[in-house]
Design a protein around this motif. Structure first.
Motif, PDB file in Angstrom:
ATOM      1  N   SER A 199      -4.940  -2.175   8.160  1.00 32.26           N
ATOM      2  CA  SER A 199      -5.306  -3.585   8.107  1.00 32.26           C
ATOM      3  C   SER A 199      -5.899  -3.935   9.462  1.00 32.26           C
ATOM      4  O   SER A 199      -5.229  -3.893  10.471  1.00 32.26           O
ATOM      5  N   PRO A 250      -2.303   1.845   1.241  1.00 28.18           N
ATOM      6  CA  PRO A 250      -2.258   0.554   1.951  1.00 28.18           C
ATOM      7  C   PRO A 250      -1.014  -0.249   1.598  1.00 28.18           C
ATOM      8  O   PRO A 250      -0.440  -0.913   2.458  1.00 28.18           O
ATOM      9  N   SER A 251      -0.568  -0.175   0.326  1.00 30.14           N
ATOM     10  CA  SER A 251       0.643  -0.900  -0.070  1.00 30.14           C
ATOM     11  C   SER A 251       1.860  -0.388   0.682  1.00 30.14           C
ATOM     12  O   SER A 251       2.666  -1.155   1.189  1.00 30.14           O
ATOM     13  N   GLN A 252       1.976   0.928   0.744  1.00 27.44           N
ATOM     14  CA  GLN A 252       3.122   1.505   1.453  1.00 27.44           C
ATOM     15  C   GLN A 252       3.089   1.127   2.929  1.00 27.44           C
ATOM     16  O   GLN A 252       4.115   0.866   3.533  1.00 27.44           O
ATOM     17  N   SER A 254       1.835  -1.500   4.110  1.00 24.99           N
ATOM     18  CA  SER A 254       2.138  -2.918   4.247  1.00 24.99           C
ATOM     19  C   SER A 254       3.648  -3.135   4.189  1.00 24.99           C
ATOM     20  O   SER A 254       4.199  -3.953   4.917  1.00 24.99           O
ATOM     21  N   ASP A 255       4.313  -2.373   3.340  1.00 21.97           N
ATOM     22  CA  ASP A 255       5.773  -2.487   3.233  1.00 21.97           C
ATOM     23  C   ASP A 255       6.457  -1.967   4.495  1.00 21.97           C
ATOM     24  O   ASP A 255       7.410  -2.554   4.984  1.00 21.97           O
ATOM     25  N   THR A 256       5.992  -0.825   4.978  1.00 20.10           N
ATOM     26  CA  THR A 256       6.568  -0.218   6.173  1.00 20.10           C
ATOM     27  C   THR A 256       5.438   0.029   7.163  1.00 20.10           C
ATOM     28  O   THR A 256       4.559   0.840   6.899  1.00 20.10           O
ATOM     29  N   ASN A 390     -10.267  -7.701   5.467  1.00 20.38           N
ATOM     30  CA  ASN A 390      -8.901  -7.610   4.968  1.00 20.38           C
ATOM     31  C   ASN A 390      -8.799  -7.917   3.487  1.00 20.38           C
ATOM     32  O   ASN A 390      -7.924  -7.416   2.798  1.00 20.38           O
ATOM     33  N   ASP A 391      -9.689  -8.767   3.004  1.00 22.12           N
ATOM     34  CA  ASP A 391      -9.665  -9.123   1.584  1.00 22.12           C
ATOM     35  C   ASP A 391     -10.169  -7.976   0.716  1.00 22.12           C
ATOM     36  O   ASP A 391      -9.642  -7.725  -0.360  1.00 22.12           O
ATOM     37  N   PRO A 394      -8.810  -3.099   1.231  1.00 24.49           N
ATOM     38  CA  PRO A 394      -7.654  -2.442   0.592  1.00 24.49           C
ATOM     39  C   PRO A 394      -7.991  -1.854  -0.779  1.00 24.49           C
ATOM     40  O   PRO A 394      -7.509  -0.777  -1.127  1.00 24.49           O
ATOM     41  N   LYS A 400      -8.818   1.465  -6.000  1.00 23.59           N
ATOM     42  CA  LYS A 400      -8.970   0.539  -7.114  1.00 23.59           C
ATOM     43  C   LYS A 400     -10.446   0.393  -7.486  1.00 23.59           C
ATOM     44  O   LYS A 400     -10.789   0.243  -8.653  1.00 23.59           O
TER      45      LYS A 400
ATOM     46  N   SER B 175       3.633  -5.586  -2.167  1.00 22.02           N
ATOM     47  CA  SER B 175       2.236  -5.342  -1.852  1.00 22.02           C
ATOM     48  C   SER B 175       1.450  -4.853  -3.059  1.00 22.02           C
ATOM     49  O   SER B 175       0.439  -4.197  -2.916  1.00 22.02           O
ATOM     50  N   ASN B 268      -4.360 -11.589  -1.455  1.00 23.58           N
ATOM     51  CA  ASN B 268      -5.410 -12.354  -2.121  1.00 23.58           C
ATOM     52  C   ASN B 268      -5.080 -12.679  -3.558  1.00 23.58           C
ATOM     53  O   ASN B 268      -5.483 -13.705  -4.073  1.00 23.58           O
TER      54      ASN B 268
END
Lengths: 421, 318
Positions: A199, A250-252, A254-256, A390-391, A394, A400, B175, B268
């Motif tokens: 990020s 990126p999700s992981q 963001s969590d850690t 940032n939008d 990810p 995705k 997330s 978002n």
């Protein structure tokens, strides 16, 4: 590109020197301020970890200027620029304050900053930093410190996976191979080859874009570089790391956060900058950490970013504020900061003290700054297109949407934001 | 307040007989009373005017301007509203906010059940339960969020660890699109439970115990008592709680911000209306942010009016 950068830097330096000379005849920006000057000024910054160092600097400054009282204002980074914006709107900015690259042009272009006086000699700092803090040919910031990016790695994790340590001249392929191998071999323990901040571009994707020969923003700051083939290649490299499990998603991340993965031995490598030094020195894996330069893509590259001390245009005690800025930009202040481990100082030749603070080879950061650093990408309203990054990105990194599609959308959005500046 | 006005009234009455036929005098007394009332209300009114009404008026004005980072608003007509209505993230933020409010509303029936359980006569540790439920409400949302972040963590959190024991691979709750909204909704529900419980418990204390006694003599079961006595007699409290819930739901910001953070890849798809307001303010797009603010005001107004209209159908005032 590199030559053009150097030339631009030199031109800026010359312009700043000229500006400095001419301001000597103006109001109180001269190098030789009156040491009996009596005033009260405020100094704002965000990093509470650096507060002891800043207070030490004020104490030393008061040896030269005993009658200038400097009051510190510490605001956490999350709120720092929100507060400054409000103060800027009401012309009540602190007399002297920290500035960073993404926000600099916003303040300079709105006429809120005072150009540096002859007390600041640009020749003392890396050219990329002088350039970062110059606007319309004038330099406004006295560079305080700088950071470049390298790869910290944990030798213990490499040993456990039976993978050879990185070498100084490694390439993207070698880096990717090692990361993949570690992820595969230590999968049962949930260990990844690399976990770095995705990020914001400074830690990873700005570098890979530059290494692939792309650019984030055109050199005149008017056009996005995200839709070029080289830039897409730089982003794709990051996507590939996530795709085959070399890196958490990126999700992981963001969590850690990335530093937590690394410090807890859940990742073998992290792309990061000088600012991570203090945290690593206090970490449980301190004894097994080593540092390598960033791997080479089409070429070697890193972004360089640094903070600067700036003086508010509307400061009521400008002479005192300038005197303080000059002191902060000087050699003594740089050495104090380095010795206290607060930051990697910007003043040329004072980095040794900082390099000595860690058992790993911090010289790699200094070498990167001297040999292959590119200025941190900014424009007048950097925050607007940073939000677009940032939008949108990810989705590219998580797979995705195809990287090229996202990059093109991002370029479009960024160009729209730039057109509004 | 009425006490302090009383002597004045007494004075007016004693002088009244002499001037009974002259209405202007009487009006002056009214005016005097009005003045006193105004005097007492003034400090509060001043606060409301300065800190609520005036900002709303200013915000309405700024929503028609292009307002840069350092002020300097220039009139730009409806352009902010046009941009807002054409912005998919604006519509998404409304959906997200409504889903969140939905979660909070589901919490109300839960709160009614818990409140009636806690109000059973002779319940042991009643104070302990009350404290346990109320604590999340008085705790700082930021602190609460810190704990939930750890619980929801995709790789190392308690929830996913528990799921892994039965062979389910849990998502990255905070997330991942939709999952993040569910997570935020659940935490919001859990926090609001405390406030709802206190209000509803107070409401239950107002239900005469004879009603329960009489109904049990008639052979009504506990279940029957709950639905035929507790719920109808509690309906004014339930109404109050649901109006408050919708309004606070529209204000969702701090919990979301603290749970997810600005750098979250799913932010978002999860942002609330207030979050959208701050996001645009942060990037120096203050006029747009002001327009979002007006949309929030409008929606809160509409939903509150609808609720007040609908209360006639289900709220029983004794």
């Amino acid at each position: 590109m590199r030559k053009a950068l150097l030339a631009a830097g030199a031109a800026v330096a010359a312009a700043a020197l000229l500006a400095g000379c001419s301001s000597n005849t103006g109001s109180g920006s001269g190098a030789t301020a009156d040491h009996n000057l009596s005033a009260s000024i405020s100094y704002a910054f965000w990093d509470v970890n650096q507060k002891p160092a800043m207070e030490a600097l004020i104490k030393d400054f008061n040896k030269e200027y005993p009658n200038i009282k400097v009051t510190t204002q510490v605001t956490p980074y999350q709120n720092y620029f929100t507060k400054l914006q409000t103060q800027g709107s009401s012309k009540t900015l602190p007399d002297v304050f920290w500035m960073n690259g993404p926000n600099f042009q916003l303040y300079a272009s709105n006429g809120l900053l005072e150009p540096v006086g002859s007390g600041i000699d640009p020749a003392n700092y890396p050219k990329a930093l002088n350039e970062l803090y110059s606007y319309d040919g004038k330099q406004y910031g006295a560079p305080k410190d700088f950071d470049t990016i390298g790869v910290f790695y944990n030798k213990a994790v490499f040993d456990k996976a039976g993978v050879a340590y990185p070498t100084a001249d490694w390439t993207w392929d070698e880096f990717h191979q090692k990361a993949k191998e570690i992820s595969d071999k230590l999968k049962a323990d949930g260990v990844y080859g690399v976990a770095s901040g995705l990020s914001g571009g400074q830690e990873v994707y700005y570098n890979t874009i530059l290494q692939a020969g792309g650019e984030i923003i055109s050199s005149d700051g008017k056009k996005s570089g995200y839709d070029s083939a080289a830039s897409i290649k730089g982003l794709q490299f990051v996507r590939d790391l996530v795709a085959d499990g070399s890196s958490p998603t990126p999700s992981q991340l963001s969590d850690t956060p990335q530093d937590q993965w690394f410090i807890n031995s859940k990742s073998a490598m992290i792309w990061s900058g000088t600012w991570l030094n203090a945290e690593l020195l206090a970490s449980p894996i301190k004894d097994t950490i080593a540092l390598a330069p960033l791997p080479k893509g089409e070429k070697q590259a890193t972004v360089i970013h640094g903070l600067a001390n700036v003086v508010a245009k509307d400061s009521k005690n400008k002479a005192a504020a300038v005197a303080f800025q000059n002191y902060l930009g000087g050699k003594q202040a740089a050495e104090t900061q380095a010795e206290m481990g607060a930051a990697n100082p910007a003043f040329n030749g004072t980095q040794d003290a900082f390099v000595k603070t860690a058992p790993w080879d911090l010289n790699i950061f200094e070498k990167a700054a001297a040999d292959y650093a590119y200025p941190y990408p900014i424009s007048k309203n950097t925050a607007a297109w940073n939000k677009a990054e940032n939008d949108l990105l990810p989705d590219a990194f998580s797979g995705k949407r195809p990287v090229a599609d996202v990059a093109k959308d991002l370029a479009k959005q960024m160009n729209a934001d730039l057109a509004k500046e | 307040m009425s006490v302090s006005i009383a002597p004045q009234e007494a004075g007016a009455v004693t002088t009244a007989p002499a001037t009974r036929s002259t209405p202007p005098r009487r009006r002056r007394t009214d005016r005097k009373e009005w003045l006193w009332a105004a005097l007492f209300v003034a400090p509060l009114l001043f606060g409301v005017l300065v800190f609520y009404i005036w900002p709303i008026i200013r915000n309405a004005y700024f929503s028609f301007t292009t307002w840069g980072v350092f002020g300097g608003a220039t009139w730009s007509g409806l352009s902010n509203y046009q941009a807002m209505l054409a912005d998919p993230s604006f519509w998404r933020s409304i959906v997200n906010t409504l889903v969140y409010i939905g979660f909070l509303l589901i919490g109300i029936p839960l709160a009614v059940v818990f409140a009636s359980l806690m109000n059973r006569p002779g319940l042991r540790f009643a104070t302990l339960y009350r404290t346990a439920f109320f604590l999340p409400y008085v705790a700082m949302p930021a602190a609460v969020a810190m704990v939930w972040r750890i619980i929801f963590n995709g790789d190392f959190g308690v929830i996913n660890y528990t799921l892994s024991l039965v062979g389910i691979k849990g998502p990255n709750w905070l997330s991942t699109e939709w999952f993040a909204l569910i997570a935020v909704g659940l935490v919001g529900m859990w926090i609001s439970l405390g406030f709802n419980l206190i209000v509803l418990s107070a409401g239950m204390k107002g239900i005469p115990p004879e009603m329960y006694e009489a109904s049990s003599l008639d052979g009504a079961s506990r279940m029957r008592q709950f639905f035929s006595i507790t719920v109808p007699l509690l309906s004014p409290s339930i109404f109050f709680v649901s109006v408050m819930t919708v309004i606070t739901g529209f204000q969702l910001f701090d919990l979301l911000y603290a749970l997810m953070g600005t750098q979250n890849p799913a932010i978002n798809q999860t942002q609330s209306m207030v979050y959208l307001f701050f996001a645009h303010q942060q990037t120096g797009d203050n006029g747009y942010a002001a327009a979002v603010g007006m949309a929030i005001l409008l929606l809160v107004g509409v939903f509150t009016i609808i609720q007040f209209r609908m209360q006639k159908r289900w709220v029983t005032y004794v």
